[in-house]
Design an enzyme around this catalytic site. Structure first.
Site, mmCIF file in Angstrom:
data_model
loop_
_atom_site.group_PDB
_atom_site.id
_atom_site.type_symbol
_atom_site.label_atom_id
_atom_site.label_comp_id
_atom_site.label_asym_id
_atom_site.label_seq_id
_atom_site.Cartn_x
_atom_site.Cartn_y
_atom_site.Cartn_z
ATOM 1 N N ASP A 283 19.153 41.783 -14.134
ATOM 2 C CA ASP A 283 20.530 42.280 -14.132
ATOM 3 C C ASP A 283 21.554 41.170 -13.906
ATOM 4 O OD1 ASP A 283 19.342 42.188 -11.529
ATOM 5 O OD2 ASP A 283 21.028 43.311 -10.711
ATOM 6 N N GLU B 61 18.589 44.158 -9.236
ATOM 7 C CA GLU B 61 18.387 43.463 -7.961
ATOM 8 C C GLU B 61 19.675 43.356 -7.165
ATOM 9 O OE1 GLU B 61 18.420 40.657 -4.924
ATOM 10 O OE2 GLU B 61 19.488 40.231 -6.781
ATOM 11 N N GLU B 62 20.810 43.283 -7.869
ATOM 12 C CA GLU B 62 22.093 43.023 -7.221
ATOM 13 C C GLU B 62 22.648 44.270 -6.517
ATOM 14 O OE1 GLU B 62 23.415 40.232 -6.735
ATOM 15 O OE2 GLU B 62 22.540 38.877 -8.221
ATOM 16 N N HIS C 216 26.890 33.200 -7.764
ATOM 17 C CA HIS C 216 27.950 34.212 -7.762
ATOM 18 C C HIS C 216 29.340 33.613 -8.008
ATOM 19 C CE1 HIS C 216 25.585 37.695 -5.680
ATOM 20 N NE2 HIS C 216 24.793 36.926 -6.400
#
Length: 412
Positions: free
Chosen positions: A92, A150-151, A376
């Site tokens: 993702d 996962e996020e 990020h």
């Protein structure tokens, strides 16, 4: 697909795996850039999972789709029964705008692969290709786990709920994460707790609106929110043992209408990280005590929610020793090192709670500025020369686990 002569689960071919993985570099880069152009966030990885599934089918693997909604599992079954080793990659992207000026930048507004999951997926696809090119393992199986969400959405747990660790039962697992703080191709691993728990918080400060020129007639929610943000930072500095790491971050704040009006409400969301279960359990009470005290002192009220997210990632110590020995055989002793725990969170934690596991870091920084942005960050990118290192390491860990499984099992 290159073939390593005489593989059959022996340790000697390790040195050749990197050479074999490097032969896949152009394909790895093509996959990674395609995924980077077409990012999909949690549980929406339909295009990505379709590409992955088609690739695994073309390799002749047993393929199961829609595991944990959009996850894909490929199974390389050995000639004889034996242990099953799992390799995991997350697929993702993040809901953040890509700010890079490269030809492979995200084509989807507000979404981008800024945490390296596009590279993780590509490397595991490469490992599947490399390992199937060597023929079936003589004994045991390799399970390739391509995970969604996962996020923050616990895709690992969703896949486990759908039985990803069963049929055949997974005996041990490994996964990796790219790290821009490490030089390209460097392997880093932590014994014991490797990554922090990752919980989420939401706070609403409820004041009383009014005219900006007459603050005494209102309760300024923005001012109170600022005091709350400042006060909760004292948890780490004054309420917790300084040798026990903890992080409280407010990542988003919203409130108010215009410059001449006092905001009646402010909403904030953030994250809390800790390395021990004991401190994690204390955090909701510590936070609420501070929020209540600040709001009471200003005549405001509040709403507070604490959502338990991911537990800490705990690396099995025997698996760490096994990983480091594998890395030495593959790269020599110059390309790996032990690392301090990270306050980052990872839902690989759910696997590590269920089976002996090891989660390691792969360096992707080549000394140039574009590879030095943190995870990020809107400008995050990586050195694609690192991709073959990840493929080789994942492949070597799986091969050597099946070869060494009897001795590993006796220690685990």
């Amino acid at each position: 697909m290159p073939y390593i002569q005489g593989r059959r689960c022996k340790l000697e071919p390790d040195a050749k795996l990197l050479e074999t993985a490097r032969a896949l570099k152009d394909q790895l880069i093509a996959w990674r850039r395609d995924f980077h152009r077409h990012p999909e966030t949690g549980y929406e990885e339909f295009r990505t999972s379709s590409i992955v599934a088609d690739h695994l089918r073309a390799l002749g693997l047993e393929v199961t789709c829609n595991v944990g909604k959009t996850g894909v599992v490929g199974l390389l079954r050995g000639e004889e029964p034996g242990p099953t080793f799992g390799l995991r990659a997350d697929m993702d992207a993040l809901p953040i705008q890509d700010r890079k000026s490269v030809e492979y930048c995200s084509l989807v507004p507000g979404k981008a692969h800024l945490c390296g999951h596009d590279a993780h997926t590509s490397m595991l696809m490469g490992a599947a290709q490399l390992l199937t090119g060597l023929g079936r393992p003589k004994r045991g199986n390799i399970k390739f786990v391509f995970q969604p969400a996962e996020e923050g959405l616990a895709g690992a747990k969703a896949m486990m709920d759908d039985g990803v660790l069963e049929n055949p039962k997974v005996d041990a697992m490994a996964g990796l994460h790219v790290f821009p703080s490490l030089n390209t191709g460097t392997i880093s691993v932590t014994k014991g707790v490797a990554f922090a728990s990752a919980d989420s918080i939401s706070i609403k400060i409820i004041g009383k609106g009014g005219h900006a020129a007459r603050p005494h007639e209102a309760v300024d929610a923005i001012t109170v929110a600022a005091k709350v943000i400042d006060a909760i930072q004292h948890i780490a500095s004054r309420l917790v043992d300084p040798l026990e790491p903890v992080v409280v971050t407010i990542g988003k704040i919203q409130g108010g209408y215009m410059g001449t009006a006092i905001a009646p409400e402010v909403e904030m969301v953030g994250t809390v990280r800790a390395l021990t279960p004991e401190l994690r359990e204390r955090m909701p009470g510590l936070l609420e005590r501070i929020i209540r005290g600040v709001t009471d002192s200003f005549g405001a009220s509040y709403e507070f929610k604490y959502n338990m997210g991911y537990p800490p990632v705990v690396n099995n110590e025997d698996m760490v020793d096994f990983l480091t020995k594998t890395s030495e055989r593959l790269f020599g002793d110059k390309r790996w090192k032990y690392a301090k725990p990270s306050m980052g969170g990872e839902d690989f934690a759910f696997y590590s709670l269920s089976v002996p596991s090891v989660f390691f870091r792969l360096g992707v920084h080549n000394g140039q500025e574009y590879t030095g942005y943190p995870l990020h960050h809107p400008m995050f990118d990586l050195d694609e020369e690192a991709l073959p290192y990840g493929v080789a390491m994942l492949s070597a860990v799986a091969l050597n686990y099946l070869s060494d499984s009897s001795s590993i099992h006796s220690s685990i």
